[in-house]
Design a protein around this motif. Structure first.
Motif, PDB file in Angstrom:
ATOM      1  N   VAL A 101       0.848  -1.205   0.000  1.00 31.43           N
ATOM      2  CA  VAL A 101       0.000   0.000   0.000  1.00 31.43           C
ATOM      3  C   VAL A 101       0.882   1.253   0.000  1.00 31.43           C
ATOM      4  CG1 VAL A 101      -1.672   1.350   1.332  1.00 31.43           C
ATOM      5  CG2 VAL A 101      -2.011  -1.098   1.057  1.00 31.43           C
ATOM      6  N   ILE A 102       1.941   1.244   0.870  1.00 25.89           N
ATOM      7  CA  ILE A 102       2.836   2.414   0.914  1.00 25.89           C
ATOM      8  C   ILE A 102       3.491   2.628  -0.454  1.00 25.89           C
ATOM      9  CG2 ILE A 102       4.970   3.345   1.932  1.00 25.89           C
ATOM     10  CD1 ILE A 102       4.136   1.918   4.554  1.00 25.89           C
ATOM     11  N   LEU A 103       3.988   1.542  -1.034  1.00 30.30           N
ATOM     12  CA  LEU A 103       4.609   1.627  -2.355  1.00 30.30           C
ATOM     13  C   LEU A 103       3.630   2.167  -3.386  1.00 30.30           C
ATOM     14  CD1 LEU A 103       6.730  -1.584  -2.895  1.00 30.30           C
ATOM     15  CD2 LEU A 103       7.421   0.790  -3.305  1.00 30.30           C
ATOM     16  N   ALA A 104       2.400   1.659  -3.310  1.00 30.24           N
ATOM     17  CA  ALA A 104       1.367   2.070  -4.263  1.00 30.24           C
ATOM     18  C   ALA A 104       1.080   3.554  -4.130  1.00 30.24           C
ATOM     19  CB  ALA A 104       0.091   1.260  -4.028  1.00 30.24           C
ATOM     20  N   VAL A 105       0.964   4.022  -2.886  1.00 33.29           N
ATOM     21  CA  VAL A 105       0.658   5.445  -2.671  1.00 33.29           C
ATOM     22  C   VAL A 105       1.801   6.309  -3.213  1.00 33.29           C
ATOM     23  CG1 VAL A 105       0.307   7.228  -0.911  1.00 33.29           C
ATOM     24  CG2 VAL A 105      -0.900   5.047  -0.743  1.00 33.29           C
ATOM     25  N   MET A 106       3.050   5.857  -2.987  1.00 30.81           N
ATOM     26  CA  MET A 106       4.194   6.624  -3.493  1.00 30.81           C
ATOM     27  C   MET A 106       4.181   6.670  -5.020  1.00 30.81           C
ATOM     28  SD  MET A 106       7.112   5.372  -0.840  1.00 30.81           S
ATOM     29  CE  MET A 106       8.478   5.808  -1.891  1.00 30.81           C
ATOM     30  N   MET A 107       3.919   5.519  -5.624  1.00 37.96           N
ATOM     31  CA  MET A 107       3.874   5.453  -7.088  1.00 37.96           C
ATOM     32  C   MET A 107       2.765   6.341  -7.635  1.00 37.96           C
ATOM     33  SD  MET A 107       4.364   1.424  -7.788  1.00 37.96           S
ATOM     34  CE  MET A 107       3.872   1.438  -9.501  1.00 37.96           C
ATOM     35  N   LEU A 108       1.671   6.315  -6.906  1.00 37.53           N
ATOM     36  CA  LEU A 108       0.499   7.071  -7.307  1.00 37.53           C
ATOM     37  C   LEU A 108       0.789   8.566  -7.300  1.00 37.53           C
ATOM     38  CD1 LEU A 108      -2.342   6.414  -7.967  1.00 37.53           C
ATOM     39  CD2 LEU A 108      -2.953   6.759  -5.607  1.00 37.53           C
ATOM     40  N   LEU A 109       1.387   9.027  -6.183  1.00 42.34           N
ATOM     41  CA  LEU A 109       1.698  10.452  -6.070  1.00 42.34           C
ATOM     42  C   LEU A 109       2.647  10.875  -7.182  1.00 42.34           C
ATOM     43  CD1 LEU A 109       2.035  10.852  -2.195  1.00 42.34           C
ATOM     44  CD2 LEU A 109       0.156  11.598  -3.688  1.00 42.34           C
ATOM     45  N   ALA A 110       3.661  10.044  -7.444  1.00 42.86           N
ATOM     46  CA  ALA A 110       4.620  10.367  -8.504  1.00 42.86           C
ATOM     47  C   ALA A 110       3.912  10.421  -9.857  1.00 42.86           C
ATOM     48  CB  ALA A 110       5.731   9.315  -8.527  1.00 42.86           C
TER      49      ALA A 110
ATOM     50  N   ALA B  12      -1.865   3.303 -15.828  1.00 44.52           N
ATOM     51  CA  ALA B  12      -1.358   1.972 -15.470  1.00 44.52           C
ATOM     52  C   ALA B  12      -1.274   1.820 -13.945  1.00 44.52           C
ATOM     53  CB  ALA B  12       0.004   1.737 -16.113  1.00 44.52           C
ATOM     54  N   VAL B  13      -0.861   2.877 -13.256  1.00 49.40           N
ATOM     55  CA  VAL B  13      -0.753   2.798 -11.795  1.00 49.40           C
ATOM     56  C   VAL B  13      -2.141   2.615 -11.167  1.00 49.40           C
ATOM     57  CG1 VAL B  13      -0.207   4.127  -9.713  1.00 49.40           C
ATOM     58  CG2 VAL B  13       1.426   4.030 -11.572  1.00 49.40           C
ATOM     59  N   PHE B  14      -3.116   3.382 -11.651  1.00 51.04           N
ATOM     60  CA  PHE B  14      -4.469   3.228 -11.094  1.00 51.04           C
ATOM     61  C   PHE B  14      -5.039   1.846 -11.385  1.00 51.04           C
ATOM     62  CE2 PHE B  14      -4.600   7.910 -10.735  1.00 51.04           C
ATOM     63  CZ  PHE B  14      -4.918   7.950  -9.393  1.00 51.04           C
ATOM     64  N   MET B  15      -4.761   1.352 -12.568  1.00 53.54           N
ATOM     65  CA  MET B  15      -5.265   0.025 -12.918  1.00 53.54           C
ATOM     66  C   MET B  15      -4.631  -1.017 -12.004  1.00 53.54           C
ATOM     67  SD  MET B  15      -7.291  -1.222 -15.167  1.00 53.54           S
ATOM     68  CE  MET B  15      -7.275  -0.617 -16.840  1.00 53.54           C
ATOM     69  N   TRP B  16      -3.351  -0.841 -11.775  1.00 54.09           N
ATOM     70  CA  TRP B  16      -2.626  -1.764 -10.902  1.00 54.09           C
ATOM     71  C   TRP B  16      -3.198  -1.708  -9.481  1.00 54.09           C
ATOM     72  CZ3 TRP B  16       0.592  -0.849  -6.629  1.00 54.09           C
ATOM     73  CH2 TRP B  16       1.308  -1.954  -6.200  1.00 54.09           C
TER      74      TRP B  16
ATOM     75  N   VAL C 191      -4.000  -3.879  -5.120  1.00 56.19           N
ATOM     76  CA  VAL C 191      -4.129  -3.454  -3.731  1.00 56.19           C
ATOM     77  C   VAL C 191      -5.594  -3.571  -3.279  1.00 56.19           C
ATOM     78  CG1 VAL C 191      -3.751  -1.589  -2.089  1.00 56.19           C
ATOM     79  CG2 VAL C 191      -2.160  -1.942  -3.973  1.00 56.19           C
ATOM     80  N   PHE C 192      -6.517  -3.136  -4.141  1.00 53.88           N
ATOM     81  CA  PHE C 192      -7.937  -3.201  -3.750  1.00 53.88           C
ATOM     82  C   PHE C 192      -8.597  -4.507  -4.176  1.00 53.88           C
ATOM     83  CE2 PHE C 192      -7.045   1.423  -4.207  1.00 53.88           C
ATOM     84  CZ  PHE C 192      -6.979   1.677  -2.849  1.00 53.88           C
ATOM     85  N   SER C 193      -7.796  -5.375  -4.805  1.00 54.29           N
ATOM     86  CA  SER C 193      -8.245  -6.718  -5.212  1.00 54.29           C
ATOM     87  C   SER C 193      -9.611  -6.732  -5.878  1.00 54.29           C
ATOM     88  CB  SER C 193      -8.296  -7.660  -4.001  1.00 54.29           C
ATOM     89  OG  SER C 193      -7.073  -7.650  -3.347  1.00 54.29           O
TER      90      SER C 193
END
Ligand code: GLN
Length: 238
Positions: free
Chosen positions: A7-16, A224-228, A233-235
């Motif tokens: 989740v932390i990784l995802a949030v970081m990727m998302l912000l970037a 791509a990040v949102f799709m991922w 993460v939200f399965s």
């Protein structure tokens, strides 16, 4: 613990991704999705409105990017060139990832599995894939079903229709002996038309993903990040 790290990784990727994307958004702030809306439950008309799983996914992504979604209904076989040439931003159309398309567009992570199946009339003598030899096969032009059928059984035995609904109509009126199409729309077409059935033997298994232009790296990363995120993460399952 693993979940927290992702989740932390995802949030970081998302912000970037979002900040990279924000710097190059179009002025009108619309995310233009192209599809072919004869593919229930992924895209279809409810009255005048296009709805379905792909429209839902695109709506969620556009919302997260602070954009307004516009959905364009196009012929299936012009979708890839439309996104490749930048006429539209993203294609979500139960679109299968394959080598040929990967040469032209970028794909997000995949969000669903598709299976090519065979629809026949009740009482048909076709019992499995081998039974397609020498038969006339109906497909939607430009789909993977079209590609596999043409490769395996010869182009001269394949009748190409602009969409699945017309192919099914061709089967009902005896112009073709079967239709090769993805499993979910197949179920919908069989439920809506008496006297048809899906063969139990599956033809080919594949994965669906969103397609974007290779020239718009920022949009590609953001989508791509949102799709991922949606699928991992939200399965979410589609
Ligand atoms: N999954 C198939 C393909 O990508 C068909 C998709 C569709 O007809 N919308 O070719």
């Amino acid at each position: 613990m693993k979940k927290i790290v992702s989740v932390i990784l995802a949030v970081m990727m998302l912000l970037a991704a979002v900040s990279m994307f924000a710097s190059c958004k179009k002025e009108d702030n619309t995310l233009v999705m192209a599809t072919n809306a004869t593919f229930p439950p992924y895209e279809f008309y409810e009255g005048e409105k296009m709805v379905g799983i792909d429209v839902e996914i695109a709506t969620a992504i556009a919302e997260k990017l602070g954009m307004t979604l516009e959905v364009k209904d196009m012929e299936f076989d012009s979708l890839i060139s439309a996104v490749e040439g930048g006429v539209v931003d993203v294609v979500l159309a139960g679109l299968t990832v394959n080598e040929e398309r990967l040469e032209k567009v970028n794909f997000s992570t995949s969000y669903a599995k598709g299976v090519q199946v065979i629809i026949v009339k009740e009482g048909s003598d076709i019992a499995d894939v081998d039974g397609l030899e020498g038969k006339i096969i109906g497909v939607q032009a430009g789909t993977t079903g079209d590609i596999y059928a043409s490769d395996d059984f010869g182009e001269e035995n394949v009748t190409k229709y602009a969409n699945g609904a017309l192919a099914v109509e061709g089967l009902k009126t005896g112009k073709v002996d079967c239709v090769i199409i993805d499993n979910e729309p197949a179920k919908n077409y069989v439920a809506a038309n008496e006297g048809l059935k899906i063969l139990e033997t599956e033809y080919v298994e594949e994965m669906y993903a969103g397609a974007m232009s290779k020239d718009n790296e920022a949009l590609y990363t953001a989508v791509a990040v949102f799709m991922w995120l949606l699928t991992t993460v939200f399965s979410r399952e589609y």
